[in-house]
Design a protein around this motif. Sequence first.
Motif, PDB file in Angstrom:
ATOM      1  N   ALA A  80       0.822  -1.213   0.000  1.00 38.21           N
ATOM      2  CA  ALA A  80       0.000   0.000   0.000  1.00 38.21           C
ATOM      3  C   ALA A  80       0.860   1.269   0.000  1.00 38.21           C
ATOM      4  N   GLY A  81       0.505   2.207  -0.846  1.00 43.92           N
ATOM      5  CA  GLY A  81       1.242   3.470  -0.914  1.00 43.92           C
ATOM      6  C   GLY A  81       0.564   4.426  -1.865  1.00 43.92           C
ATOM      7  N   PHE A  82       0.865   5.703  -1.692  1.00 42.78           N
ATOM      8  CA  PHE A  82       0.193   6.746  -2.461  1.00 42.78           C
ATOM      9  C   PHE A  82       1.244   7.737  -2.974  1.00 42.78           C
ATOM     10  N   VAL A  83       1.070   8.203  -4.205  1.00 46.88           N
ATOM     11  CA  VAL A  83       2.010   9.156  -4.802  1.00 46.88           C
ATOM     12  C   VAL A  83       1.468  10.573  -4.651  1.00 46.88           C
ATOM     13  N   HIS A  84       2.124  11.365  -3.821  1.00 45.75           N
ATOM     14  CA  HIS A  84       1.777  12.789  -3.737  1.00 45.75           C
ATOM     15  C   HIS A  84       2.533  13.530  -4.833  1.00 45.75           C
ATOM     16  N   HIS A  85       1.853  14.465  -5.500  1.00 44.49           N
ATOM     17  CA  HIS A  85       2.483  15.250  -6.566  1.00 44.49           C
ATOM     18  C   HIS A  85       2.794  16.641  -6.037  1.00 44.49           C
ATOM     19  N   GLY A  86       4.060  17.039  -6.064  1.00 44.57           N
ATOM     20  CA  GLY A  86       4.388  18.405  -5.678  1.00 44.57           C
ATOM     21  C   GLY A  86       5.773  18.520  -5.063  1.00 44.57           C
ATOM     22  N   SER A  87       6.242  19.776  -5.039  1.00 43.45           N
ATOM     23  CA  SER A  87       7.556  20.083  -4.476  1.00 43.45           C
ATOM     24  C   SER A  87       7.400  20.385  -2.982  1.00 43.45           C
ATOM     25  N   VAL A  88       8.521  20.694  -2.341  1.00 43.86           N
ATOM     26  CA  VAL A  88       8.493  21.060  -0.925  1.00 43.86           C
ATOM     27  C   VAL A  88       7.591  22.277  -0.692  1.00 43.86           C
ATOM     28  N   LEU A  89       7.527  23.190  -1.663  1.00 46.48           N
ATOM     29  CA  LEU A  89       6.716  24.396  -1.481  1.00 46.48           C
ATOM     30  C   LEU A  89       5.228  24.166  -1.769  1.00 46.48           C
ATOM     31  N   ASP A  90       4.920  23.054  -2.421  1.00 46.66           N
ATOM     32  CA  ASP A  90       3.506  22.733  -2.688  1.00 46.66           C
ATOM     33  C   ASP A  90       2.886  21.922  -1.557  1.00 46.66           C
ATOM     34  N   THR A  92       1.419  20.304   1.793  1.00 43.98           N
ATOM     35  CA  THR A  92       0.765  20.775   3.020  1.00 43.98           C
ATOM     36  C   THR A  92       1.044  19.786   4.158  1.00 43.98           C
ATOM     37  N   ASP A  93       0.805  20.235   5.377  1.00 44.71           N
ATOM     38  CA  ASP A  93       0.999  19.356   6.544  1.00 44.71           C
ATOM     39  C   ASP A  93       0.069  18.145   6.469  1.00 44.71           C
ATOM     40  N   ASP A  94      -1.177  18.396   6.038  1.00 40.33           N
ATOM     41  CA  ASP A  94      -2.138  17.291   5.961  1.00 40.33           C
ATOM     42  C   ASP A  94      -1.696  16.248   4.944  1.00 40.33           C
ATOM     43  N   GLU A  95      -1.193  16.712   3.810  1.00 41.84           N
ATOM     44  CA  GLU A  95      -0.722  15.774   2.778  1.00 41.84           C
ATOM     45  C   GLU A  95       0.467  14.970   3.290  1.00 41.84           C
ATOM     46  N   TRP A  96       1.357  15.649   4.001  1.00 49.24           N
ATOM     47  CA  TRP A  96       2.527  14.986   4.599  1.00 49.24           C
ATOM     48  C   TRP A  96       2.059  13.899   5.573  1.00 49.24           C
ATOM     49  N   ASP A  97       1.111  14.262   6.463  1.00 51.83           N
ATOM     50  CA  ASP A  97       0.629  13.310   7.473  1.00 51.83           C
ATOM     51  C   ASP A  97      -0.057  12.113   6.817  1.00 51.83           C
ATOM     52  N   PHE A  98      -0.882  12.391   5.811  1.00 48.90           N
ATOM     53  CA  PHE A  98      -1.594  11.294   5.137  1.00 48.90           C
ATOM     54  C   PHE A  98      -0.595  10.334   4.486  1.00 48.90           C
ATOM     55  N   ALA A  99       0.371  10.895   3.768  1.00 45.29           N
ATOM     56  CA  ALA A  99       1.324  10.046   3.045  1.00 45.29           C
ATOM     57  C   ALA A  99       2.177   9.230   4.011  1.00 45.29           C
ATOM     58  N   PHE A 100       2.604   9.843   5.101  1.00 47.13           N
ATOM     59  CA  PHE A 100       3.407   9.078   6.071  1.00 47.13           C
ATOM     60  C   PHE A 100       2.570   7.988   6.724  1.00 47.13           C
ATOM     61  N   ASP A 101       1.284   8.294   6.951  1.00 53.58           N
ATOM     62  CA  ASP A 101       0.418   7.284   7.571  1.00 53.58           C
ATOM     63  C   ASP A 101       0.237   6.086   6.642  1.00 53.58           C
ATOM     64  N   LEU A 102      -0.020   6.360   5.367  1.00 45.72           N
ATOM     65  CA  LEU A 102      -0.276   5.256   4.427  1.00 45.72           C
ATOM     66  C   LEU A 102       1.033   4.589   3.958  1.00 45.72           C
ATOM     67  N   ASN A 103       2.026   5.369   3.618  1.00 44.69           N
ATOM     68  CA  ASN A 103       3.231   4.799   2.989  1.00 44.69           C
ATOM     69  C   ASN A 103       4.213   4.207   3.995  1.00 44.69           C
ATOM     70  N   VAL A 104       4.196   4.702   5.234  1.00 46.93           N
ATOM     71  CA  VAL A 104       5.208   4.267   6.213  1.00 46.93           C
ATOM     72  C   VAL A 104       4.552   3.604   7.426  1.00 46.93           C
ATOM     73  N   ARG A 105       3.667   4.342   8.067  1.00 48.61           N
ATOM     74  CA  ARG A 105       3.107   3.822   9.321  1.00 48.61           C
ATOM     75  C   ARG A 105       2.278   2.547   9.116  1.00 48.61           C
ATOM     76  N   SER A 106       1.647   2.416   7.951  1.00 50.68           N
ATOM     77  CA  SER A 106       0.866   1.196   7.686  1.00 50.68           C
ATOM     78  C   SER A 106       1.791  -0.025   7.748  1.00 50.68           C
ATOM     79  N   MET A 107       3.025   0.128   7.308  1.00 50.50           N
ATOM     80  CA  MET A 107       3.983  -1.001   7.339  1.00 50.50           C
ATOM     81  C   MET A 107       4.431  -1.286   8.772  1.00 50.50           C
TER      82      MET A 107
END
Length: 247
Positions: A80-90, A92-107
Amino acid sequence: MGRLSGKRALVTAAGQGIGKASALALAQEGAKVFATDINEEALAGVSHPNIETFMLDARDDASVKAAVERAAPDVLFNCAGFVHHGSVLDATDDEWDFAFDLNVRSMFRTMRAALPGMLERGGGSIINMSSACSSIIGAPNRFIYGTTKAAVIGMTKSVAVEYITKGIRCNCICPGTVESPSWHDRVKALGEELGSYDAALKQFVSRQPMGRVATAEEIAALVVYLAGDESGFTTGQPHVIDGGWSG
Ligand code: NAD
Protein backbone atom coordinates in the motif's frame (compact mmCIF):
# COMPACT_ATOMS: atom_id res chain seq x y z
CA MET A 1 4.22 -27.98 -6.38
CA GLY A 2 5.34 -24.38 -6.77
CA ARG A 3 8.34 -22.66 -5.26
CA LEU A 4 6.14 -21.24 -2.50
CA SER A 5 4.05 -24.29 -1.63
CA GLY A 6 3.20 -24.40 2.06
CA LYS A 7 3.70 -20.65 2.57
CA ARG A 8 0.96 -18.22 3.57
CA ALA A 9 1.22 -14.67 2.22
CA LEU A 10 -0.59 -11.49 3.23
CA VAL A 11 -0.59 -8.72 0.60
CA THR A 12 -1.86 -5.17 1.11
CA ALA A 13 -3.17 -3.06 -1.81
CA ALA A 14 -3.72 -6.18 -3.90
CA GLY A 15 -6.73 -4.81 -5.78
CA GLN A 16 -4.74 -3.47 -8.73
CA GLY A 17 -1.27 -2.72 -10.07
CA ILE A 18 1.82 -4.29 -8.49
CA GLY A 19 -0.11 -5.67 -5.50
CA LYS A 20 -2.55 -7.54 -7.73
CA ALA A 21 0.16 -8.90 -10.04
CA SER A 22 2.14 -10.02 -6.99
CA ALA A 23 -0.82 -11.72 -5.29
CA LEU A 24 -1.44 -13.67 -8.51
CA ALA A 25 2.24 -14.55 -8.96
CA LEU A 26 2.57 -15.71 -5.34
CA ALA A 27 -0.55 -17.86 -5.76
CA GLN A 28 0.73 -19.31 -9.03
CA GLU A 29 3.87 -20.41 -7.17
CA GLY A 30 1.74 -22.34 -4.68
CA ALA A 31 1.42 -19.91 -1.75
CA LYS A 32 -1.90 -19.52 0.02
CA VAL A 33 -2.49 -15.79 -0.54
CA PHE A 34 -4.61 -13.37 1.44
CA ALA A 35 -5.11 -10.51 -1.01
CA THR A 36 -6.43 -7.39 0.67
CA ASP A 37 -7.28 -3.85 -0.39
CA ILE A 38 -9.33 -0.91 0.85
CA ASN A 39 -11.31 -1.17 -2.41
CA GLU A 40 -13.44 -4.29 -2.13
CA GLU A 41 -14.73 -3.96 -5.71
CA ALA A 42 -11.24 -4.11 -7.13
CA LEU A 43 -10.61 -7.35 -5.24
CA ALA A 44 -13.35 -9.06 -7.28
CA GLY A 45 -10.87 -9.11 -10.18
CA VAL A 46 -8.15 -10.89 -8.18
CA SER A 47 -9.09 -14.49 -8.71
CA HIS A 48 -7.13 -17.73 -8.27
CA PRO A 49 -7.89 -20.96 -6.39
CA ASN A 50 -5.10 -20.16 -3.88
CA ILE A 51 -6.34 -16.61 -3.21
CA GLU A 52 -8.70 -15.47 -0.50
CA THR A 53 -9.65 -11.77 -0.70
CA PHE A 54 -10.96 -9.41 1.93
CA MET A 55 -11.21 -5.69 2.53
CA LEU A 56 -8.40 -4.17 4.59
CA ASP A 57 -7.59 -0.52 5.21
CA ALA A 58 -3.86 -0.58 5.95
CA ARG A 59 -4.35 2.61 8.01
CA ASP A 60 -6.69 0.89 10.48
CA ASP A 61 -4.76 -0.80 13.27
CA ALA A 62 -7.61 -3.02 14.56
CA SER A 63 -8.34 -4.33 11.05
CA VAL A 64 -4.64 -4.96 10.46
CA LYS A 65 -4.43 -7.04 13.63
CA ALA A 66 -7.51 -9.06 12.61
CA ALA A 67 -6.10 -9.58 9.11
CA VAL A 68 -2.81 -10.89 10.47
CA GLU A 69 -4.66 -13.23 12.82
CA ARG A 70 -6.67 -14.59 9.90
CA ALA A 71 -3.73 -14.94 7.51
CA ALA A 72 -0.97 -16.05 9.96
CA PRO A 73 1.50 -15.01 7.24
CA ASP A 74 4.96 -16.42 6.54
CA VAL A 75 5.23 -13.75 3.85
CA LEU A 76 4.09 -10.18 4.34
CA PHE A 77 4.07 -7.92 1.28
CA ASN A 78 3.39 -4.33 2.29
CA CYS A 79 2.41 -2.78 -1.02
CA ALA A 80 0.00 0.00 0.00
CA GLY A 81 1.24 3.47 -0.91
CA PHE A 82 0.19 6.75 -2.46
CA VAL A 83 2.01 9.16 -4.80
CA HIS A 84 1.78 12.79 -3.74
CA HIS A 85 2.48 15.25 -6.57
CA GLY A 86 4.39 18.40 -5.68
CA SER A 87 7.56 20.08 -4.48
CA VAL A 88 8.49 21.06 -0.92
CA LEU A 89 6.72 24.40 -1.48
CA ASP A 90 3.51 22.73 -2.69
CA ALA A 91 3.20 20.23 0.15
CA THR A 92 0.76 20.78 3.02
CA ASP A 93 1.00 19.36 6.54
CA ASP A 94 -2.14 17.29 5.96
CA GLU A 95 -0.72 15.77 2.78
CA TRP A 96 2.53 14.99 4.60
CA ASP A 97 0.63 13.31 7.47
CA PHE A 98 -1.59 11.29 5.14
CA ALA A 99 1.32 10.05 3.04
CA PHE A 100 3.41 9.08 6.07
CA ASP A 101 0.42 7.28 7.57
CA LEU A 102 -0.28 5.26 4.43
CA ASN A 103 3.23 4.80 2.99
CA VAL A 104 5.21 4.27 6.21
CA ARG A 105 3.11 3.82 9.32
CA SER A 106 0.87 1.20 7.69
CA MET A 107 3.98 -1.00 7.34
CA PHE A 108 4.86 -0.38 11.00
CA ARG A 109 1.31 -1.56 11.84
CA THR A 110 1.44 -4.75 9.76
CA MET A 111 4.99 -5.69 10.81
CA ARG A 112 4.19 -5.11 14.48
CA ALA A 113 1.17 -7.39 14.10
CA ALA A 114 2.88 -10.10 12.02
CA LEU A 115 6.29 -10.42 13.71
CA PRO A 116 5.20 -12.25 16.90
CA GLY A 117 3.62 -15.06 14.81
CA MET A 118 6.66 -15.25 12.53
CA LEU A 119 8.91 -15.51 15.59
CA GLU A 120 6.72 -18.26 17.04
CA ARG A 121 6.81 -20.21 13.77
CA GLY A 122 10.56 -19.63 13.42
CA GLY A 123 10.73 -17.58 10.24
CA GLY A 124 9.24 -15.24 7.72
CA SER A 125 9.91 -12.88 4.84
CA ILE A 126 8.75 -9.28 4.91
CA ILE A 127 8.78 -7.29 1.68
CA ASN A 128 8.14 -3.55 1.84
CA MET A 129 7.29 -1.42 -1.18
CA SER A 130 9.71 1.49 -1.48
CA SER A 131 10.64 3.15 -4.78
CA ALA A 132 13.71 4.14 -6.80
CA CYS A 133 12.46 7.63 -5.97
CA SER A 134 13.59 7.59 -2.32
CA SER A 135 17.12 7.75 -0.93
CA ILE A 136 18.22 6.11 -4.23
CA ILE A 137 17.29 8.98 -6.56
CA GLY A 138 15.33 12.24 -6.42
CA ALA A 139 12.53 13.02 -8.88
CA PRO A 140 10.76 16.32 -9.57
CA ASN A 141 7.44 16.83 -7.78
CA ARG A 142 7.99 13.85 -5.53
CA PHE A 143 8.99 15.67 -2.31
CA ILE A 144 6.60 13.91 0.09
CA TYR A 145 6.60 10.66 -1.88
CA GLY A 146 10.39 10.31 -2.06
CA THR A 147 10.70 11.17 1.62
CA THR A 148 8.23 8.46 2.65
CA LYS A 149 9.87 5.87 0.42
CA ALA A 150 13.32 6.69 1.87
CA ALA A 151 11.79 6.09 5.31
CA VAL A 152 10.66 2.65 4.12
CA ILE A 153 14.29 1.77 3.35
CA GLY A 154 15.39 2.82 6.84
CA MET A 155 12.53 0.92 8.45
CA THR A 156 13.37 -2.18 6.42
CA LYS A 157 17.02 -2.13 7.49
CA SER A 158 16.07 -1.67 11.13
CA VAL A 159 13.67 -4.63 11.15
CA ALA A 160 16.11 -6.80 9.18
CA VAL A 161 18.96 -6.32 11.63
CA GLU A 162 16.72 -6.93 14.64
CA TYR A 163 15.57 -10.38 13.47
CA ILE A 164 18.56 -11.51 11.44
CA THR A 165 19.23 -14.50 13.74
CA LYS A 166 15.56 -15.47 14.04
CA GLY A 167 14.95 -16.65 10.49
CA ILE A 168 13.06 -13.51 9.57
CA ARG A 169 14.21 -11.48 6.57
CA CYS A 170 13.07 -8.00 5.67
CA ASN A 171 13.79 -6.47 2.26
CA CYS A 172 12.30 -3.68 0.21
CA ILE A 173 11.68 -3.15 -3.47
CA CYS A 174 12.59 0.06 -5.27
CA PRO A 175 10.93 0.14 -8.70
CA GLY A 176 11.26 2.78 -11.37
CA THR A 177 8.06 3.74 -13.14
CA VAL A 178 5.60 0.87 -13.41
CA GLU A 179 2.48 0.67 -15.53
CA SER A 180 -0.52 0.59 -13.18
CA PRO A 181 -3.96 2.22 -12.93
CA SER A 182 -2.68 5.02 -10.69
CA TRP A 183 0.26 5.63 -13.03
CA HIS A 184 -2.20 6.06 -15.92
CA ASP A 185 -4.03 8.63 -13.76
CA ARG A 186 -0.72 10.47 -13.16
CA VAL A 187 0.02 10.56 -16.89
CA LYS A 188 -3.49 11.90 -17.54
CA ALA A 189 -3.06 14.61 -14.87
CA LEU A 190 0.33 15.68 -16.23
CA GLY A 191 -1.18 15.61 -19.73
CA GLU A 192 -3.78 18.14 -18.63
CA GLU A 193 -0.97 20.36 -17.25
CA LEU A 194 1.13 20.07 -20.42
CA GLY A 195 -1.83 20.22 -22.79
CA SER A 196 -1.24 16.79 -24.28
CA TYR A 197 -1.42 13.20 -23.01
CA ASP A 198 1.30 12.12 -25.43
CA ALA A 199 3.69 14.80 -24.14
CA ALA A 200 3.11 13.57 -20.59
CA LEU A 201 3.66 9.96 -21.60
CA LYS A 202 6.88 10.98 -23.35
CA GLN A 203 8.11 12.74 -20.19
CA PHE A 204 7.46 9.70 -17.99
CA VAL A 205 9.02 7.27 -20.46
CA SER A 206 12.03 9.49 -21.20
CA ARG A 207 13.33 9.18 -17.64
CA GLN A 208 13.49 5.41 -18.14
CA PRO A 209 16.66 4.70 -20.17
CA MET A 210 15.16 1.49 -21.62
CA GLY A 211 12.57 3.64 -23.36
CA ARG A 212 9.67 1.96 -21.60
CA VAL A 213 8.18 1.65 -18.12
CA ALA A 214 8.04 -1.65 -16.21
CA THR A 215 5.13 -4.04 -16.16
CA ALA A 216 3.61 -4.95 -12.80
CA GLU A 217 4.49 -8.58 -13.56
CA GLU A 218 8.21 -7.71 -13.74
CA ILE A 219 8.00 -6.37 -10.18
CA ALA A 220 5.88 -9.34 -9.06
CA ALA A 221 8.68 -11.71 -10.13
CA LEU A 222 10.98 -9.97 -7.64
CA VAL A 223 8.32 -10.25 -4.94
CA VAL A 224 8.13 -14.02 -5.56
CA TYR A 225 11.92 -14.30 -5.33
CA LEU A 226 12.10 -12.35 -2.05
CA ALA A 227 9.17 -14.31 -0.61
CA GLY A 228 10.79 -17.69 -1.19
CA ASP A 229 13.64 -19.63 0.36
CA GLU A 230 15.84 -19.17 -2.74
CA SER A 231 16.46 -15.57 -1.55
CA GLY A 232 17.42 -16.89 1.90
CA PHE A 233 20.74 -14.98 2.01
CA THR A 234 19.36 -11.51 1.34
CA THR A 235 17.99 -9.25 4.03
CA GLY A 236 17.97 -5.52 4.84
CA GLN A 237 18.41 -4.54 1.20
CA PRO A 238 16.68 -2.09 -1.11
CA HIS A 239 16.26 -4.15 -4.33
CA VAL A 240 16.36 -1.61 -7.14
CA ILE A 241 14.39 -2.65 -10.24
CA ASP A 242 14.26 0.51 -12.31
CA GLY A 243 15.35 -0.27 -15.87
CA GLY A 244 18.63 1.54 -15.25
CA TRP A 245 17.02 4.85 -14.14
CA SER A 246 19.35 5.25 -11.16
CA GLY A 247 22.32 3.54 -12.78
P1 NAD B 1 -1.97 1.67 -7.67
O1 NAD B 1 -1.48 2.96 -7.09
O2 NAD B 1 -2.59 1.72 -9.02
O3 NAD B 1 -3.02 0.99 -6.67
C1 NAD B 1 -2.90 1.20 -5.29
C2 NAD B 1 -3.87 0.30 -4.55
O4 NAD B 1 -3.78 0.67 -3.16
C3 NAD B 1 -5.33 0.49 -4.96
O5 NAD B 1 -5.91 -0.78 -5.22
C4 NAD B 1 -5.96 1.14 -3.71
O6 NAD B 1 -7.32 0.78 -3.51
C5 NAD B 1 -5.07 0.59 -2.61
N1 NAD B 1 -5.13 1.39 -1.38
C6 NAD B 1 -5.18 2.74 -1.26
N2 NAD B 1 -5.27 3.08 0.03
C7 NAD B 1 -5.25 1.92 0.75
C8 NAD B 1 -5.32 1.63 2.14
N3 NAD B 1 -5.45 2.60 3.04
N4 NAD B 1 -5.28 0.33 2.52
C9 NAD B 1 -5.18 -0.66 1.61
N5 NAD B 1 -5.12 -0.44 0.28
C10 NAD B 1 -5.15 0.84 -0.14
O7 NAD B 1 -0.81 0.58 -7.64
P2 NAD B 1 0.74 0.71 -8.02
O8 NAD B 1 1.00 1.89 -8.88
O9 NAD B 1 1.15 -0.64 -8.47
O10 NAD B 1 1.45 1.04 -6.61
C11 NAD B 1 1.58 0.07 -5.60
C12 NAD B 1 2.77 0.41 -4.72
O11 NAD B 1 3.95 0.46 -5.51
C13 NAD B 1 2.69 1.77 -4.02
O12 NAD B 1 3.25 1.66 -2.72
C14 NAD B 1 3.54 2.65 -4.90
O13 NAD B 1 4.07 3.77 -4.22
C15 NAD B 1 4.63 1.68 -5.30
N6 NAD B 1 5.36 2.06 -6.51
C16 NAD B 1 4.67 2.28 -7.67
C17 NAD B 1 5.38 2.66 -8.80
C18 NAD B 1 4.67 2.95 -10.11
O14 NAD B 1 5.26 3.57 -10.98
N7 NAD B 1 3.44 2.48 -10.30
C19 NAD B 1 6.76 2.84 -8.74
C20 NAD B 1 7.43 2.59 -7.53
C21 NAD B 1 6.71 2.21 -6.42
